[in-house]
Design a protein around this motif. Structure first.
Motif, PDB file in Angstrom:
ATOM      1  N   LEU A  75       0.836  -1.201   0.000  1.00 48.34           N
ATOM      2  CA  LEU A  75       0.000   0.000   0.000  1.00 48.34           C
ATOM      3  C   LEU A  75       0.867   1.247   0.000  1.00 48.34           C
ATOM      4  CD1 LEU A  75      -2.732   1.414   0.146  1.00 48.34           C
ATOM      5  CD2 LEU A  75      -2.613   1.195   2.636  1.00 48.34           C
ATOM      6  N   LEU A  76       1.881   1.273   0.844  1.00 55.59           N
ATOM      7  CA  LEU A  76       2.761   2.447   0.914  1.00 55.59           C
ATOM      8  C   LEU A  76       3.480   2.697  -0.404  1.00 55.59           C
ATOM      9  CD1 LEU A  76       4.161   2.003   4.525  1.00 55.59           C
ATOM     10  CD2 LEU A  76       2.531   3.730   3.723  1.00 55.59           C
ATOM     11  N   ARG A  77       3.831   1.631  -1.118  1.00 56.52           N
ATOM     12  CA  ARG A  77       4.469   1.799  -2.429  1.00 56.52           C
ATOM     13  C   ARG A  77       3.476   2.279  -3.478  1.00 56.52           C
ATOM     14  NH1 ARG A  77       6.833  -3.203  -1.149  1.00 56.52           N
ATOM     15  NH2 ARG A  77       5.469  -4.236  -2.638  1.00 56.52           N
ATOM     16  N   ALA A  78       2.198   1.914  -3.326  1.00 56.39           N
ATOM     17  CA  ALA A  78       1.192   2.286  -4.322  1.00 56.39           C
ATOM     18  C   ALA A  78       0.734   3.741  -4.198  1.00 56.39           C
ATOM     19  CB  ALA A  78      -0.025   1.366  -4.198  1.00 56.39           C
ATOM     20  N   LEU A  79       0.791   4.300  -3.009  1.00 54.12           N
ATOM     21  CA  LEU A  79       0.226   5.634  -2.795  1.00 54.12           C
ATOM     22  C   LEU A  79       0.843   6.736  -3.656  1.00 54.12           C
ATOM     23  CD1 LEU A  79      -0.462   5.441   1.037  1.00 54.12           C
ATOM     24  CD2 LEU A  79      -2.118   5.291  -0.851  1.00 54.12           C
ATOM     25  N   PRO A  80       2.163   6.791  -3.838  1.00 56.06           N
ATOM     26  CA  PRO A  80       2.694   7.819  -4.750  1.00 56.06           C
ATOM     27  C   PRO A  80       2.199   7.643  -6.198  1.00 56.06           C
ATOM     28  CG  PRO A  80       4.430   7.002  -3.321  1.00 56.06           C
ATOM     29  CD  PRO A  80       3.237   6.094  -3.120  1.00 56.06           C
ATOM     30  N   GLN A  81       2.005   6.393  -6.625  1.00 60.39           N
ATOM     31  CA  GLN A  81       1.469   6.140  -7.965  1.00 60.39           C
ATOM     32  C   GLN A  81       0.039   6.670  -8.068  1.00 60.39           C
ATOM     33  OE1 GLN A  81       1.694   1.932  -9.020  1.00 60.39           O
ATOM     34  NE2 GLN A  81       3.425   1.715  -7.636  1.00 60.39           N
ATOM     35  N   VAL A  82      -0.731   6.470  -7.006  1.00 59.61           N
ATOM     36  CA  VAL A  82      -2.113   6.965  -6.970  1.00 59.61           C
ATOM     37  C   VAL A  82      -2.111   8.482  -7.113  1.00 59.61           C
ATOM     38  CG1 VAL A  82      -4.126   7.248  -5.467  1.00 59.61           C
ATOM     39  CG2 VAL A  82      -3.019   5.006  -5.669  1.00 59.61           C
ATOM     40  N   SER A  83      -1.256   9.155  -6.355  1.00 59.60           N
ATOM     41  CA  SER A  83      -1.183  10.617  -6.435  1.00 59.60           C
ATOM     42  C   SER A  83      -0.782  11.078  -7.832  1.00 59.60           C
ATOM     43  CB  SER A  83      -0.204  11.160  -5.390  1.00 59.60           C
ATOM     44  OG  SER A  83      -0.762  11.025  -4.108  1.00 59.60           O
ATOM     45  N   ASP A  84       0.169  10.392  -8.440  1.00 58.22           N
ATOM     46  CA  ASP A  84       0.573  10.745  -9.807  1.00 58.22           C
ATOM     47  C   ASP A  84      -0.607  10.611 -10.767  1.00 58.22           C
ATOM     48  OD1 ASP A  84       3.152  11.174  -8.894  1.00 58.22           O
ATOM     49  OD2 ASP A  84       3.943   9.274  -9.680  1.00 58.22           O
ATOM     50  N   ALA A  85      -1.387   9.546 -10.620  1.00 57.26           N
ATOM     51  CA  ALA A  85      -2.527   9.320 -11.513  1.00 57.26           C
ATOM     52  C   ALA A  85      -3.617  10.365 -11.307  1.00 57.26           C
ATOM     53  CB  ALA A  85      -3.084   7.912 -11.295  1.00 57.26           C
ATOM     54  N   VAL A  86      -3.774  10.831 -10.083  1.00 61.51           N
ATOM     55  CA  VAL A  86      -4.785  11.853  -9.796  1.00 61.51           C
ATOM     56  C   VAL A  86      -4.381  13.191 -10.402  1.00 61.51           C
ATOM     57  CG1 VAL A  86      -5.737  13.225  -7.887  1.00 61.51           C
ATOM     58  CG2 VAL A  86      -5.722  10.744  -7.750  1.00 61.51           C
ATOM     59  N   ARG A  87      -3.098  13.456 -10.461  1.00 60.30           N
ATOM     60  CA  ARG A  87      -2.613  14.744 -10.938  1.00 60.30           C
ATOM     61  C   ARG A  87      -2.417  14.819 -12.439  1.00 60.30           C
ATOM     62  NH1 ARG A  87      -2.345  14.463  -6.104  1.00 60.30           N
ATOM     63  NH2 ARG A  87      -1.850  15.941  -4.509  1.00 60.30           N
ATOM     64  N   SER A  88      -2.476  13.678 -13.107  1.00 65.90           N
ATOM     65  CA  SER A  88      -2.250  13.680 -14.554  1.00 65.90           C
ATOM     66  C   SER A  88      -3.240  12.741 -15.239  1.00 65.90           C
ATOM     67  CB  SER A  88      -0.815  13.225 -14.858  1.00 65.90           C
ATOM     68  OG  SER A  88      -0.671  12.874 -16.217  1.00 65.90           O
ATOM     69  N   LEU A  89      -4.084  13.304 -16.095  1.00 68.53           N
ATOM     70  CA  LEU A  89      -5.048  12.484 -16.823  1.00 68.53           C
ATOM     71  C   LEU A  89      -4.326  11.448 -17.688  1.00 68.53           C
ATOM     72  CD1 LEU A  89      -7.952  11.871 -17.601  1.00 68.53           C
ATOM     73  CD2 LEU A  89      -7.775  13.647 -19.356  1.00 68.53           C
ATOM     74  N   ARG A  90      -3.224  11.827 -18.259  1.00 64.64           N
ATOM     75  CA  ARG A  90      -2.469  10.882 -19.094  1.00 64.64           C
ATOM     76  C   ARG A  90      -1.958   9.714 -18.257  1.00 64.64           C
ATOM     77  NH1 ARG A  90       2.787  11.990 -22.932  1.00 64.64           N
ATOM     78  NH2 ARG A  90       2.840   9.886 -23.765  1.00 64.64           N
TER      79      ARG A  90
END
Length: 136
Positions: A20-35
């Protein structure tokens, strides 16, 4: 007055929380960029849901999980809401993840801060998708 030390997590729970801790930065990146959401969303979702699944028996750990950024909670909810709208095929998996998140007051508060919560579209879920599946 005395201040209590923050609760410590057992090594077993720390290990369970690692995905989960490794996934959270990926989640934030996806929220900030539609691409990024479009290109990496399914993989990011898979990582997030596996991380939450790992903690389903230790959901209380979500209360004290050390986050490098508090916005991860709100970003997780935004990601889930966006995914539910963009990819309803994940709705059953999303419901399983919501079960874990809603066990934690810290994390469940994120849904209250989310915009356009109607994207969750709970009314579109069929009861047949959950037949025979108990919450464990």
């Amino acid at each position: 007055t005395t201040t209590e030390a923050p609760p410590t997590l057992s090594p077993r729970v720390v290990e369970r929380a690692s995905r989960l801790l490794r996934a959270l930065p990926q989640v934030s990146d996806a929220v900030r960029s539609l691409r990024t959401f479009r290109d990496d969303g399914p993989k990011t979702w898979n990582d997030l849901r596996h991380g939450l699944h790992d903690l389903r028996r230790d959901a209380a750990a979500l209360e004290v999980l050390p986050l490098t950024a508090e916005h991860f909670i709100d970003d997780t909810w935004e990601f889930i809401l966006a995914l539910m709208k963009a990819s309803p095929k994940f709705s059953r998996q999303i419901m399983e993840a919501l079960y874990v998140l809603l066990l934690s007051p810290r994390w469940s508060g994120g849904i209250l801060r989310a915009k356009d919560r109607g994207r969750l579209t709970l009314w579109k879920l069929s009861s047949s998708s959950s037949e025979g599946e108990g919450v464990s």
